[in-house]
Design a protein around this motif. Structure first.
Motif, PDB file in Angstrom:
ATOM      1  N   GLY A 168       5.497   1.611 -27.276  1.00 27.17           N
ATOM      2  CA  GLY A 168       5.122   2.712 -26.402  1.00 27.17           C
ATOM      3  C   GLY A 168       6.125   3.068 -25.335  1.00 27.17           C
ATOM      4  N   LEU A 169       5.627   3.858 -24.392  1.00 33.72           N
ATOM      5  CA  LEU A 169       6.463   4.363 -23.297  1.00 33.72           C
ATOM      6  C   LEU A 169       5.624   4.320 -22.025  1.00 33.72           C
ATOM      7  N   ARG A 170       6.239   3.882 -20.935  1.00 30.40           N
ATOM      8  CA  ARG A 170       5.511   3.777 -19.666  1.00 30.40           C
ATOM      9  C   ARG A 170       6.149   4.682 -18.622  1.00 30.40           C
ATOM     10  N   MET A 171       5.312   5.356 -17.865  1.00 34.16           N
ATOM     11  CA  MET A 171       5.803   6.169 -16.747  1.00 34.16           C
ATOM     12  C   MET A 171       5.203   5.587 -15.472  1.00 34.16           C
ATOM     13  N   LEU A 172       6.068   5.208 -14.570  1.00 30.74           N
ATOM     14  CA  LEU A 172       5.599   4.594 -13.326  1.00 30.74           C
ATOM     15  C   LEU A 172       5.782   5.591 -12.185  1.00 30.74           C
ATOM     16  N   PHE A 173       4.685   5.895 -11.497  1.00 29.28           N
ATOM     17  CA  PHE A 173       4.707   6.846 -10.381  1.00 29.28           C
ATOM     18  C   PHE A 173       4.595   6.040  -9.090  1.00 29.28           C
ATOM     19  N   ARG A 174       5.729   5.823  -8.451  1.00 23.93           N
ATOM     20  CA  ARG A 174       5.713   5.025  -7.218  1.00 23.93           C
ATOM     21  C   ARG A 174       5.433   5.904  -6.009  1.00 23.93           C
ATOM     22  N   ARG A 175       6.031   7.075  -5.958  1.00 27.84           N
ATOM     23  CA  ARG A 175       5.913   7.931  -4.774  1.00 27.84           C
ATOM     24  C   ARG A 175       5.015   9.138  -4.999  1.00 27.84           C
ATOM     25  N   GLU A 176       4.686   9.408  -6.241  1.00 27.08           N
ATOM     26  CA  GLU A 176       3.905  10.605  -6.513  1.00 27.08           C
ATOM     27  C   GLU A 176       2.423  10.260  -6.520  1.00 27.08           C
ATOM     28  N   PRO A 177       1.615  11.069  -5.845  1.00 26.78           N
ATOM     29  CA  PRO A 177       0.176  10.767  -5.769  1.00 26.78           C
ATOM     30  C   PRO A 177      -0.576  11.175  -7.039  1.00 26.78           C
ATOM     31  N   VAL A 178      -0.128  10.685  -8.174  1.00 24.83           N
ATOM     32  CA  VAL A 178      -0.775  11.038  -9.440  1.00 24.83           C
ATOM     33  C   VAL A 178      -2.103  10.282  -9.547  1.00 24.83           C
ATOM     34  N   VAL A 179      -3.145  11.003  -9.894  1.00 21.63           N
ATOM     35  CA  VAL A 179      -4.461  10.385 -10.093  1.00 21.63           C
ATOM     36  C   VAL A 179      -5.038  10.885 -11.410  1.00 21.63           C
ATOM     37  N   ALA A 180      -5.991  10.136 -11.939  1.00 22.46           N
ATOM     38  CA  ALA A 180      -6.623  10.521 -13.199  1.00 22.46           C
ATOM     39  C   ALA A 180      -8.123  10.618 -12.995  1.00 22.46           C
ATOM     40  N   ASP A 181      -8.744  11.462 -13.806  1.00 23.91           N
ATOM     41  CA  ASP A 181     -10.205  11.506 -13.812  1.00 23.91           C
ATOM     42  C   ASP A 181     -10.705  10.285 -14.593  1.00 23.91           C
ATOM     43  N   LYS A 182     -11.986  10.008 -14.458  1.00 20.34           N
ATOM     44  CA  LYS A 182     -12.561   8.833 -15.143  1.00 20.34           C
ATOM     45  C   LYS A 182     -12.258   8.870 -16.644  1.00 20.34           C
ATOM     46  N   SER A 183     -12.379  10.074 -17.218  1.00 23.55           N
ATOM     47  CA  SER A 183     -12.228  10.191 -18.677  1.00 23.55           C
ATOM     48  C   SER A 183     -10.790   9.955 -19.125  1.00 23.55           C
ATOM     49  N   ILE A 204       0.879  -1.175   0.000  1.00 25.60           N
ATOM     50  CA  ILE A 204       0.000   0.000   0.000  1.00 25.60           C
ATOM     51  C   ILE A 204       0.912   1.219   0.000  1.00 25.60           C
ATOM     52  N   THR A 205       0.522   2.258  -0.728  1.00 28.54           N
ATOM     53  CA  THR A 205       1.290   3.497  -0.688  1.00 28.54           C
ATOM     54  C   THR A 205       0.426   4.573  -0.063  1.00 28.54           C
ATOM     55  N   ILE A 206       1.041   5.292   0.869  1.00 31.64           N
ATOM     56  CA  ILE A 206       0.343   6.368   1.567  1.00 31.64           C
ATOM     57  C   ILE A 206       1.006   7.687   1.180  1.00 31.64           C
ATOM     58  N   TYR A 207       0.199   8.600   0.726  1.00 33.60           N
ATOM     59  CA  TYR A 207       0.706   9.902   0.296  1.00 33.60           C
ATOM     60  C   TYR A 207       0.224  10.938   1.317  1.00 33.60           C
ATOM     61  N   ALA A 208       1.163  11.550   2.020  1.00 35.38           N
ATOM     62  CA  ALA A 208       0.805  12.596   2.982  1.00 35.38           C
ATOM     63  C   ALA A 208       1.548  13.860   2.594  1.00 35.38           C
ATOM     64  N   ALA A 209       1.180  14.966   3.252  1.00 33.53           N
ATOM     65  CA  ALA A 209       1.806  16.248   2.889  1.00 33.53           C
ATOM     66  C   ALA A 209       3.312  16.193   3.107  1.00 33.53           C
ATOM     67  N   GLN A 210       3.738  15.536   4.199  1.00 31.74           N
ATOM     68  CA  GLN A 210       5.165  15.563   4.507  1.00 31.74           C
ATOM     69  C   GLN A 210       5.972  14.481   3.803  1.00 31.74           C
ATOM     70  N   THR A 211       5.340  13.387   3.414  1.00 28.53           N
ATOM     71  CA  THR A 211       6.089  12.309   2.777  1.00 28.53           C
ATOM     72  C   THR A 211       5.151  11.326   2.082  1.00 28.53           C
ATOM     73  N   SER A 212       5.739  10.485   1.239  1.00 28.91           N
ATOM     74  CA  SER A 212       5.010   9.357   0.639  1.00 28.91           C
ATOM     75  C   SER A 212       5.779   8.098   0.991  1.00 28.91           C
ATOM     76  N   TYR A 213       5.067   7.022   1.302  1.00 29.14           N
ATOM     77  CA  TYR A 213       5.776   5.807   1.683  1.00 29.14           C
ATOM     78  C   TYR A 213       4.924   4.587   1.367  1.00 29.14           C
ATOM     79  N   SER A 214       5.623   3.471   1.109  1.00 27.44           N
ATOM     80  CA  SER A 214       4.943   2.221   0.797  1.00 27.44           C
ATOM     81  C   SER A 214       5.170   1.227   1.928  1.00 27.44           C
ATOM     82  N   LEU A 215       4.160   0.427   2.187  1.00 27.41           N
ATOM     83  CA  LEU A 215       4.259  -0.573   3.255  1.00 27.41           C
ATOM     84  C   LEU A 215       3.781  -1.916   2.727  1.00 27.41           C
ATOM     85  N   PRO A 216       4.360  -3.008   3.210  1.00 25.62           N
ATOM     86  CA  PRO A 216       3.909  -4.321   2.744  1.00 25.62           C
ATOM     87  C   PRO A 216       2.521  -4.658   3.268  1.00 25.62           C
ATOM     88  N   VAL A 217       1.783  -5.404   2.463  1.00 23.41           N
ATOM     89  CA  VAL A 217       0.447  -5.856   2.852  1.00 23.41           C
ATOM     90  C   VAL A 217       0.509  -7.375   2.954  1.00 23.41           C
TER      91      VAL A 217
END
Lengths: 498, 193
Positions: A199-214, A50-63
């Protein structure tokens, strides 16, 4: 029948079916062996996270999975968000976060948080003193523990957004003979970019990038760039751009815009609508840098060790009443770690949690790792920009086999000062006030490698709390990582230092 | 009907509970009151007697991480150690002004200066000097450098300075600048603009 060598031969009358069976079995075993040795078979199964994105940091934890349910460690979730402690008393797991107290009971499905009771949708697990809660209940539990912080949970992708940290993006296709697509993000991003056939792939591991439905799948009806896809899973997000041609990505200096074009570009200035902030690969002076450096293999021989100062019982300075230096330093160290790794540089953190380490211990750990560069990260509530310190020891004029512990840095002082100046210059290019000074900051003098202490302070003209702003820290990390990558050939590599 | 004895006992218990509740409430209220700011409650020392003299102060500037040379007129006693103390007090007083380039908290003071072999100056600061000091590598180093350079400028021959707090050794000033080893005047000299 026996041969002269004593080998027993099968009688010529042995059935053909048995022989065919033997060969078939051998073939199957051979194929199985080949498959087992192939790289694909050796790839470890993807670890759930799971990745948690907070104002001060982003971090991933095992599930982990228990009885078909996904669980996550609550203490690990809360550690980067504030002062947290937990103790196991029999079956009761008591948690203290800042001034709030909570109590979970092993195998029970309800927890007491502050004065309320929260249903956690499955039995609480207390294994080896670590408390695990069902992942599905994490938003409910966090909402009770952090009542004033907005929270969004993308359950299927295991991505949790605190404090409205989401980064949105807009895509603009610029059609032409060599069409390009420009992605503009609402905050700086630094994805891992991989090019592959089609093609080309961009992987955002630490950045809280989100997309709209469209934006999930956009068919662009263009010969060069046919579609843009967004997908998020296992704590990360991915943007895929499909094209029949090989693609290259250019990242703007503020890391807010990424332009993807076919690899062969017309000379600068001829392509209409080409953004001025980006340069083609053969014109590095134009201000852009090819982002496919992010996909470079990690060079193990060049190692940067990052040391987030203080930690554990040593909180460091109080940036504000709530913000401790140790937490700001840790968040910054993690960002810098990612930024350097994305440039193909091997990086190690001295601490990646809230551990108490004495200065001598830090020096021992660092010297044992034989790094190419050591960076001690500090933070201060006074001043603006970044202060960079290198040791004030007198440089060693003659090479020596043994270095005294207290003055080991003397052999590296000149290189350290060169790196400090390069970092300061790069920060100034990014309009960040930077001071490069020589001072004997512990434990620099005991480090047998080029070493700097970097003190991060708040941005010029902004409130002191803005020191923990993700965008601000990201811009500093980008500048520092760029400077270090530029100095790479002038720094000792692992083998040389050994 | 409720027996009178039982009624009396209940009343006594209720009064007791209310009394204890009031007592706890007052204690909690007292604890929650903000801690008083660090203030030196000791009486103000009398002004030094002696003749006014022009002294050199090296004043720290946080904005550029340097020390600036300034002169000031200070009344100095005859005894060398006391003279140095008054000079450092003049420096500290400058840092406590509103428009200071390197603010120090109110109440911070230099209580004594001892000279050892004419080379080492041992400076004793009060607890507020260290406890109220801002935390950070640069600001802490600038304080030490400013004290050491000012001492060396007014008493040639001083090569290092050891800072004590309330007469005792302390590992760091405010979490960063180490106080275990004497601070070298040569290090301070690098910061002079």
């Amino acid at each position: 029948m026996r041969t002269p060598a004593g080998l027993r031969l099968r009688p010529a009358s042995a059935s053909g079916a048995a022989r065919r069976g033997f060969f078939a079995l051998s073939g199957i075993l051979m194929l199985a062996l080949l498959w087992a040795l192939s790289p694909g078979a050796q790839t470890p199964p993807e670890v759930k996270q799971i990745t948690i994105y907070a104002a001060q940091t982003s971090y991933s934890l095992p599930v982990i999975t228990h009885d078909g349910k996904e669980y996550v460690g609550l203490l690990e979730v809360l550690e980067p968000l504030g002062a947290v402690s937990a103790s196991l008393d029999g079956k009761k797991w008591k948690l203290r976060f800042n001034n709030l107290e909570a109590q979970f009971t092993a195998d029970k499905t309800k927890a007491k948080i502050a004065r309320g009771e929260v249903e956690i949708g499955g039995p609480f697990l207390a294994e080896n003193g670590r408390g695990q809660i069902p992942l599905a209940a994490l938003p409910r539990v966090l909402a009770s523990i952090l009542p004033n912080r907005p929270l969004q949970f993308h359950a299927a992708a295991r991505r949790l957004f605190l404090d409205k940290t989401e980064i949105h993006f807009a895509a603009e296709l610029k059609p032409g003979a060599n069409s390009q697509i420009q992605l503009t993000f609402s905050a700086p991003v630094n994805p891992s970019i991989a090019t592959e056939p089609g093609g080309l792939r961009m992987l955002f591991r630490r950045e809280p990038v989100v997309a709209d439905k469209s934006q999930d799948k956009q068919n662009l009806a263009d010969k060069t760039i046919s579609s843009l896809g967004y997908n998020e899973s296992n704590g990360s997000a991915e943007l895929t751009i499909h094209s029949p041609l090989p693609l290259t990505a250019f990242v703007s200096s503020d890391h807010k815009t990424i332009t993807v074009t076919p690899e062969v570009l017309p000379p600068l200035g001829q392509a209409k609508g080409q953004p001025q902030t980006f340069g083609p690969p053969n014109n590095p002076k134009a201000g852009g840098k090819p982002a496919n450096t992010a996909a470079m293999p990690v060079a193990r021989e060049f190692l940067v060790v990052i040391d987030a100062a203080h930690g554990g019982t040593d909180r460091g300075g109080a940036i504000t009443d709530e913000l401790a230096e140790k937490d700001v330093a840790m968040a910054f160290a993690r960002r810098l770690h990612n930024e350097l790794r994305n440039r193909g540089i091997a990086v190690r953190l001295v601490r990646d949690g809230d551990a108490t380490l004495a200065l001598e211990q830090r020096a021992e750990i660092v010297n044992a790792a034989v790094p190419s560069l050591y960076l001690a990260i500090h933070a201060a509530g006074s001043g603006t920009g970044v202060h960079i310190f290198s040791s004030s020891l007198t440089p060693l004029t003659k090479p020596t086999t043994f270095l005294p512990w207290d003055t080991a840095q003397a052999a590296f002082v000149q290189t350290s000062q060169q790196v400090a100046n390069a970092v300061a210059t790069e920060l100034l290019k990014h309009d960040v006030p930077a001071l490069s000074l020589t001072m004997s900051v512990a434990p620099l003098n005991a480090i047998a490698a080029p070493a700097l202490a970097i003190e991060v302070t708040s941005p010029a003209g902004k409130a002191v709390e803005d020191i923990s702003s993700g965008a601000y820290q990201q811009s500093l990390c980008t500048a520092i990582a760029t400077a270090i990558a530029g100095m790479r050939n002038q720094l000792p590599h692992g083998e040389v230092a050994r | 009907m409720i027996p009178r004895r039982l009624l009396t006992a209940v009343c006594v218990l209720v009064v007791g509970v209310l009394g204890l509740g009031l007592y706890v409430w007052r204690i909690v209220r007292k604890v929650r009151q903000p801690a008083p700011a660090l203030v030196d409650m000791r009486p103000v020392p009398p002004p030094a007697s002696g003749t006014p003299a022009e002294v050199v102060l090296f004043v720290a500037d946080d904005s550029d991480g340097t020390l600036h040379r300034q002169t000031a007129s200070v009344t100095l006693p005859e005894e060398p150690a006391k003279r140095e103390r008054e000079i450092l007090r003049a420096l500290v007083a400058q840092y406590q002004e509103n428009a200071s380039t390197h603010p120090l908290g109110a109440g911070a003071d230099i209580t004594d200066v001892y000279l050892v072999n004419g080379k080492l100056a041992v400076v004793d600061a009060n607890g507020i000097f260290a406890d109220g000091h801002r935390s950070g590598i640069l600001v802490e180093e600038l304080t030490l450098a400013s004290l050491a350079q000012t001492l060396a400028a007014n008493l040639p021959g001083i090569t290092s300075m050891k800072l004590l707090v309330d007469g005792k050794e302390r590992p760091t000033l405010a979490g960063h600048a180490g106080l275990n080893e004497p601070y070298s005047v040569a290090d301070a000299n690098r910061l002079v603009k």
